[in-house]
Scaffold this motif. Sequence first.
Motif, mmCIF file in Angstrom:
data_model
loop_
_atom_site.group_PDB
_atom_site.id
_atom_site.type_symbol
_atom_site.label_atom_id
_atom_site.label_comp_id
_atom_site.label_asym_id
_atom_site.label_seq_id
_atom_site.Cartn_x
_atom_site.Cartn_y
_atom_site.Cartn_z
ATOM 1 N N GLY A 30 0.913 -1.337 -0.013
ATOM 2 C CA GLY A 30 -0.097 -0.006 -0.086
ATOM 3 C C GLY A 30 0.777 1.385 0.023
ATOM 4 N N ASP A 31 1.905 1.057 0.793
ATOM 5 C CA ASP A 31 2.900 2.347 0.742
ATOM 6 C C ASP A 31 3.449 2.724 -0.342
ATOM 7 N N GLU A 32 3.791 1.558 -1.318
ATOM 8 C CA GLU A 32 4.679 1.505 -2.375
ATOM 9 C C GLU A 32 3.610 2.094 -3.352
ATOM 10 N N THR A 145 -2.188 25.796 7.927
ATOM 11 C CA THR A 145 -1.580 26.938 7.340
ATOM 12 C C THR A 145 -1.262 26.721 5.607
ATOM 13 N N LEU A 146 -1.343 25.664 5.294
ATOM 14 C CA LEU A 146 -1.097 25.346 3.857
ATOM 15 C C LEU A 146 -2.217 25.559 3.149
ATOM 16 N N SER A 147 -1.917 25.840 1.594
ATOM 17 C CA SER A 147 -3.110 26.045 0.968
ATOM 18 C C SER A 147 -3.455 25.099 -0.208
ATOM 19 N N SER A 148 -2.655 23.934 0.070
ATOM 20 C CA SER A 148 -3.093 22.645 -0.916
ATOM 21 C C SER A 148 -2.492 21.347 -0.246
ATOM 22 N N VAL A 149 -2.960 20.393 -0.376
ATOM 23 C CA VAL A 149 -2.669 18.971 -0.083
ATOM 24 C C VAL A 149 -3.081 17.918 -1.130
ATOM 25 N N SER A 150 -1.927 16.962 -1.438
ATOM 26 C CA SER A 150 -2.175 15.863 -2.495
ATOM 27 C C SER A 150 -2.569 14.766 -1.562
ATOM 28 N N LEU A 151 -3.435 13.917 -2.276
ATOM 29 C CA LEU A 151 -4.004 12.932 -1.723
ATOM 30 C C LEU A 151 -4.167 11.873 -2.636
ATOM 31 N N VAL A 152 -3.777 10.642 -2.127
ATOM 32 C CA VAL A 152 -4.107 9.232 -2.843
ATOM 33 C C VAL A 152 -4.806 8.360 -2.107
ATOM 34 N N ILE A 153 -5.999 7.838 -2.492
ATOM 35 C CA ILE A 153 -6.535 6.797 -1.836
ATOM 36 C C ILE A 153 -6.253 5.472 -2.443
ATOM 37 N N GLU A 154 -6.101 4.455 -1.629
ATOM 38 C CA GLU A 154 -5.558 3.022 -2.030
ATOM 39 C C GLU A 154 -6.717 2.101 -1.290
ATOM 40 N N GLU A 155 -7.172 0.925 -1.988
ATOM 41 C CA GLU A 155 -7.830 0.077 -0.995
ATOM 42 C C GLU A 155 -6.630 -0.385 -0.024
ATOM 43 N N GLY A 156 -7.009 -0.950 1.230
ATOM 44 C CA GLY A 156 -6.215 -1.714 2.068
ATOM 45 C C GLY A 156 -5.723 -2.941 1.618
ATOM 46 N N GLY A 157 -4.524 -3.466 1.770
ATOM 47 C CA GLY A 157 -4.009 -4.743 1.435
ATOM 48 C C GLY A 157 -3.560 -4.650 -0.003
ATOM 49 N N GLU A 158 -3.079 -5.782 -0.408
ATOM 50 C CA GLU A 158 -2.539 -5.931 -2.090
ATOM 51 C C GLU A 158 -3.874 -5.990 -2.747
ATOM 52 N N HIS A 159 -3.633 -5.657 -3.998
ATOM 53 C CA HIS A 159 -4.401 -5.519 -4.887
ATOM 54 C C HIS A 159 -3.664 -5.556 -6.468
ATOM 55 N N ASP A 160 -4.358 -5.962 -7.626
ATOM 56 C CA ASP A 160 -3.675 -5.825 -8.782
ATOM 57 C C ASP A 160 -4.398 -4.659 -9.502
ATOM 58 N N HIS A 161 -3.728 -3.886 -10.487
ATOM 59 C CA HIS A 161 -4.446 -2.923 -11.407
ATOM 60 C C HIS A 161 -3.440 -2.610 -12.590
ATOM 61 N N ASP A 162 -4.073 -2.010 -13.481
ATOM 62 C CA ASP A 162 -3.498 -1.490 -14.456
ATOM 63 C C ASP A 162 -3.331 -0.260 -14.537
ATOM 64 N N HIS A 163 -1.974 0.439 -14.593
ATOM 65 C CA HIS A 163 -1.822 2.008 -14.407
ATOM 66 C C HIS A 163 -2.479 2.705 -15.765
ATOM 67 N N GLU A 164 -2.824 3.731 -15.438
ATOM 68 C CA GLU A 164 -3.384 4.497 -16.720
ATOM 69 C C GLU A 164 -2.382 5.454 -16.945
#
Length: 164
Positions: A30-32, A145-164
């Motif tokens: 998940g961290d990767e 105090t920050l004006s933006s934040v980056s967010l990535v949401i992943e399902e917990g645990g391992e899963h396979d997917h195709d990168h877009e």
Amino acid sequence: MKKNLLSALFLSTALLVVGCGDDADEATSGDEEGCEHLQEGPAVNVTAVATGAGPAVSNDHKRYDIALVDVAGGKGGAVTFAVAEATDYILFTGASVPVKVTNGSGATVEFEESTTSSELCTDIKGRHVVPLTVGTHTLTFGPSTLSSVSLVIEEGGEHDHDHE
């Protein structure tokens, strides 16, 4: 015949053992994923809202660069996340900004785990594991105090997917 059957049985067993990871492997995976998408995107720009239903974000292997707006105490705002499958989700943020998750009824959903770093990736400044049910949830950021934040949401645990 016996030798072939024994070889097939051994190979099947070996594949089962290799295919099953433990919780540490799943967290690492998940961290990767979170790190990869925080660093490389692809990116989608959205602007949070101070009140009401915010723009939609998803667990679609994209980084959401969220512009925060003026809220009480600084910058913040909300986005929505429509959950199609009840499971644990990992919210990765690229900045240390407070995050709160509420369900469709407005009740706070407690994090199972929350940290401000990852041993694998210094770009991860927030890592929050949250059990979500099917339906639309609100992710509220700030105040900060920050004006933006980056967010990535992943399902917990391992899963396979195709990168877009």
